[in-house]
Design a protein around this motif. Sequence first.
Motif, short mmCIF file in Angstrom:
data_model
loop_
_atom_site.label_atom_id
_atom_site.label_comp_id
_atom_site.label_asym_id
_atom_site.label_seq_id
_atom_site.Cartn_x
_atom_site.Cartn_y
_atom_site.Cartn_z
N ASP A 30 53.18 -23.06 13.45
CA ASP A 30 53.52 -24.30 12.74
C ASP A 30 53.62 -25.50 13.68
OD1 ASP A 30 55.75 -23.50 14.12
OD2 ASP A 30 57.14 -23.67 12.44
N GLU A 50 67.40 -22.31 1.67
CA GLU A 50 66.68 -21.08 1.39
C GLU A 50 67.47 -19.83 1.78
OE1 GLU A 50 62.92 -21.42 3.32
OE2 GLU A 50 62.23 -23.07 2.04
N SER A 219 57.58 -12.49 12.77
CA SER A 219 57.03 -13.46 11.83
C SER A 219 55.68 -14.03 12.27
CB SER A 219 58.04 -14.60 11.64
OG SER A 219 57.60 -15.50 10.65
N ARG A 220 54.65 -13.76 11.46
CA ARG A 220 53.30 -14.31 11.63
C ARG A 220 52.62 -13.93 12.93
NH1 ARG A 220 54.34 -20.58 9.54
NH2 ARG A 220 55.40 -20.06 7.59
N LEU A 236 52.27 -13.76 5.29
CA LEU A 236 53.62 -13.65 4.72
C LEU A 236 53.96 -12.21 4.35
CD1 LEU A 236 56.27 -14.73 3.63
CD2 LEU A 236 55.08 -15.35 1.51
N SER A 239 54.48 -10.17 7.39
CA SER A 239 55.72 -10.54 8.07
C SER A 239 56.93 -9.93 7.38
CB SER A 239 55.86 -12.07 8.12
OG SER A 239 54.82 -12.65 8.88
N HIS A 257 59.85 -17.51 10.06
CA HIS A 257 59.44 -18.81 9.57
C HIS A 257 59.75 -18.93 8.07
CE1 HIS A 257 56.76 -18.14 13.08
NE2 HIS A 257 56.83 -19.45 13.26
N ASP A 258 59.49 -17.87 7.33
CA ASP A 258 59.56 -17.89 5.86
C ASP A 258 60.91 -17.36 5.40
OD1 ASP A 258 56.68 -18.70 5.33
OD2 ASP A 258 56.40 -16.89 6.55
N ALA A 261 61.56 -16.18 1.35
CA ALA A 261 60.94 -14.89 1.01
C ALA A 261 61.64 -13.74 1.74
CB ALA A 261 59.47 -14.92 1.38
N THR A 262 62.04 -13.97 2.98
CA THR A 262 62.72 -12.92 3.74
C THR A 262 64.08 -12.61 3.15
OG1 THR A 262 61.58 -13.66 5.74
CG2 THR A 262 63.47 -12.20 6.04
#
Length: 298
Positions: A30, A50, A219-220, A236, A239, A257-258, A261-262
């Motif tokens: 990113d 989040e 992650s990623r 995603l 990950s 990063h996400d 979702a995690t």
Amino acid sequence: MLWHTTRFRIDLSTPKVMGIVNVTPDSFSDGGSHADAKSALMHCEQLLKEGADILDIGGESSRPGAPTLSAEDEWARVGPVLLEALKLRVPVSLDTCKTEVMQRALALGVDIINDIRALQAPGAESAVVAHGQCGVCLMHMQGDPSNMQSRPQYSDVIEEVRTHLQGRVQALVAQNVSRDRLCLDPGIGFGKTPQHNLDLLRRQNELLDLGLPLLVGWSRKSTLGQVTGKPVGDRLAASLAAALASVHQGAKVVRVHDVAATVDALKVWSASEIPPILWPTASQSAPQSTTLLNPHSP
């Protein structure tokens, strides 16, 4: 199990999500997305919405082949973000390996030093010892970002990672750094081939006998691209799978990063009541909130 940091005692009886905030133009996933203080702080706030439990702020890319940044340039990136993030009343981690940057951040009140070099830079150990309260994450890396992926070799990757981390823990404990301030990271992708990384995931539970919580960052990562054939922006699902596998193998913190979702994936994993590989004394009770030591601190 509690991770003792500058302002917080972080409850690790349930897995915690560390949200990545890269204040860089060149990070592998990113880079450039949050390269100025305003957008980075907005990203911090979004990650908290989040469900992030910890914010990890970094100003220098550690991707393979990344150029070295001066301490002054790194501080110019992260200093303003740290100053504002510390007002958000959540644990704030600084991802750095530079002693001067650590010292300035600790003076501001940062909670955790997350160091890919495991405090091996001159003066880094002393900075943490002198502070007396900050949390520390010690990571394993073979080589450095400029050459770590040239030809990484191990006779037994899990044993060599384990021995290295054990040595770093012993060095700090010998200087009266309390073990409850320490967390360990096997360093996925840092001087390791895809097979090394997968072996570390498969045998990750063997690191638990070091007696300290594990922080793992899949992650990623490029290994996920090797396994799935997907580019970095489409990793995603991979990950999430790696994060859940890490938690099942005993990880207490996942660096991602996400975040949204995690968080959802961990909720489903927890609700399924699949018996994880945990510390013998780990509590199975409902999550407890992180405790703010001093509500009046920044």
